[in-house]
Design a protein around this motif. Structure first.
Motif, PDB file in Angstrom:
ATOM      1  N   ARG A 138       0.766  -1.035   0.152  1.00  0.00           N
ATOM      2  CA  ARG A 138      -0.079  -0.149   0.176  1.00  0.00           C
ATOM      3  C   ARG A 138       0.810   1.084  -0.070  1.00  0.00           C
ATOM      4  O   ARG A 138       0.626   2.131  -0.799  1.00  0.00           O
ATOM      5  N   ILE A 139       1.853   1.259   0.884  1.00  0.00           N
ATOM      6  CA  ILE A 139       2.945   2.210   0.907  1.00  0.00           C
ATOM      7  C   ILE A 139       3.390   2.624  -0.447  1.00  0.00           C
ATOM      8  O   ILE A 139       3.794   3.842  -1.117  1.00  0.00           O
ATOM      9  N   ALA A 140       4.053   1.471  -1.029  1.00  0.00           N
ATOM     10  CA  ALA A 140       4.721   1.438  -2.244  1.00  0.00           C
ATOM     11  C   ALA A 140       3.892   1.938  -3.562  1.00  0.00           C
ATOM     12  O   ALA A 140       4.004   2.807  -4.042  1.00  0.00           O
ATOM     13  N   THR A 141       2.444   1.895  -3.272  1.00  0.00           N
ATOM     14  CA  THR A 141       1.817   2.085  -4.419  1.00  0.00           C
ATOM     15  C   THR A 141       1.457   3.409  -4.205  1.00  0.00           C
ATOM     16  O   THR A 141       1.317   4.254  -5.162  1.00  0.00           O
ATOM     17  N   GLN A 142       1.070   4.041  -2.920  1.00  0.00           N
ATOM     18  CA  GLN A 142       0.768   5.529  -2.629  1.00  0.00           C
ATOM     19  C   GLN A 142       2.010   6.260  -3.103  1.00  0.00           C
ATOM     20  O   GLN A 142       1.942   7.316  -3.848  1.00  0.00           O
ATOM     21  N   ALA A 143       3.291   5.939  -2.785  1.00  0.00           N
ATOM     22  CA  ALA A 143       4.438   6.697  -3.166  1.00  0.00           C
ATOM     23  C   ALA A 143       4.555   6.653  -4.597  1.00  0.00           C
ATOM     24  O   ALA A 143       5.201   7.577  -5.215  1.00  0.00           O
ATOM     25  N   ASP A 156      12.110  -0.962   5.568  1.00  0.00           N
ATOM     26  CA  ASP A 156      11.644   0.645   5.181  1.00  0.00           C
ATOM     27  C   ASP A 156      10.272   1.045   5.457  1.00  0.00           C
ATOM     28  O   ASP A 156      10.096   2.092   5.396  1.00  0.00           O
ATOM     29  N   ILE A 157       9.613   0.217   5.955  1.00  0.00           N
ATOM     30  CA  ILE A 157       8.230   0.596   6.427  1.00  0.00           C
ATOM     31  C   ILE A 157       8.188   1.053   7.755  1.00  0.00           C
ATOM     32  O   ILE A 157       8.805   0.519   8.751  1.00  0.00           O
ATOM     33  N   PRO A 158       7.740   2.453   7.977  1.00  0.00           N
ATOM     34  CA  PRO A 158       7.637   2.861   9.202  1.00  0.00           C
ATOM     35  C   PRO A 158       6.474   1.893  10.267  1.00  0.00           C
ATOM     36  O   PRO A 158       5.477   1.694   9.739  1.00  0.00           O
ATOM     37  N   LEU A 159       6.992   1.549  11.396  1.00  0.00           N
ATOM     38  CA  LEU A 159       6.263   0.970  12.286  1.00  0.00           C
ATOM     39  C   LEU A 159       5.419   2.019  13.129  1.00  0.00           C
ATOM     40  O   LEU A 159       6.031   2.676  13.719  1.00  0.00           O
TER      41      LEU A 159
END
Length: 160
Positions: A138-143, A156-159
């Protein structure tokens, strides 16, 4: 996870108890076999005493006849004692077999619960891993939509 550790410890304890009961049962069976062997030898002794008595009747040897009668009396007494001991040993073997079976059932029950908890833990871990992957995607797609740098790995994903 703590339940899993406790169940693993309990399973190991049950397994050790089962092995101990197996050893006790084997000892009881060996004792029974020794008693049965002694009883067989004593019955052979009775047979030899009777042969001695019969042969002394033909030869007229009084001392052989007396020795045969004493041997027969002693062997009969020993056979009675051994028969009682064999009966007691058979009961003990049956008791040890029952106890072993009970321990085996206890161990298997714990193993089933332990396996169920491990399966549940594995499912939860898979679910958590899938959630992390979903968040990363989801984060990669949004970025990518915003043109920013997409995370390259799970680290690299913020926890939050």
């Amino acid at each position: 996870m703590a339940a899993s550790k406790s169940l693993r410890r309990l399973r190991n304890i049950r397994q050790a108890e089962e092995e101990q009961m197996q050893a006790y049962m084997e000892l009881a069976v060996a004792a029974l076999q020794r008693l049965e062997t002694d009883l067989t030898e004593t019955r052979e002794r009775v047979r030899r005493a009777r042969v001695l008595i019969a042969s002394s009747a033909h030869t007229g040897e009084v001392l052989d006849r007396i020795a045969g009668l004493e041997e027969l009396r002693a062997a009969d007494r020993r056979a009675k004692v051994l028969s009682a001991k064999v009966d007691a040993a058979e009961k003990q073997v049956q008791s040890k077999r029952r106890e072993l079976l009970d321990k085996r059932v206890e161990r298997r029950q714990v193993e089933r619960v332990y396996e169920a908890v491990q399966a549940k833990d594995a499912t939860a871990a898979n679910r958590k891993s899938q959630l992390v992957l979903d968040d990363w995607h989801r984060i990669a797609t949004q970025a990518n939509r915003r043109g920013a740098n997409a995370p390259r790995s799970e680290s690299d994903i913020p926890l939050t």
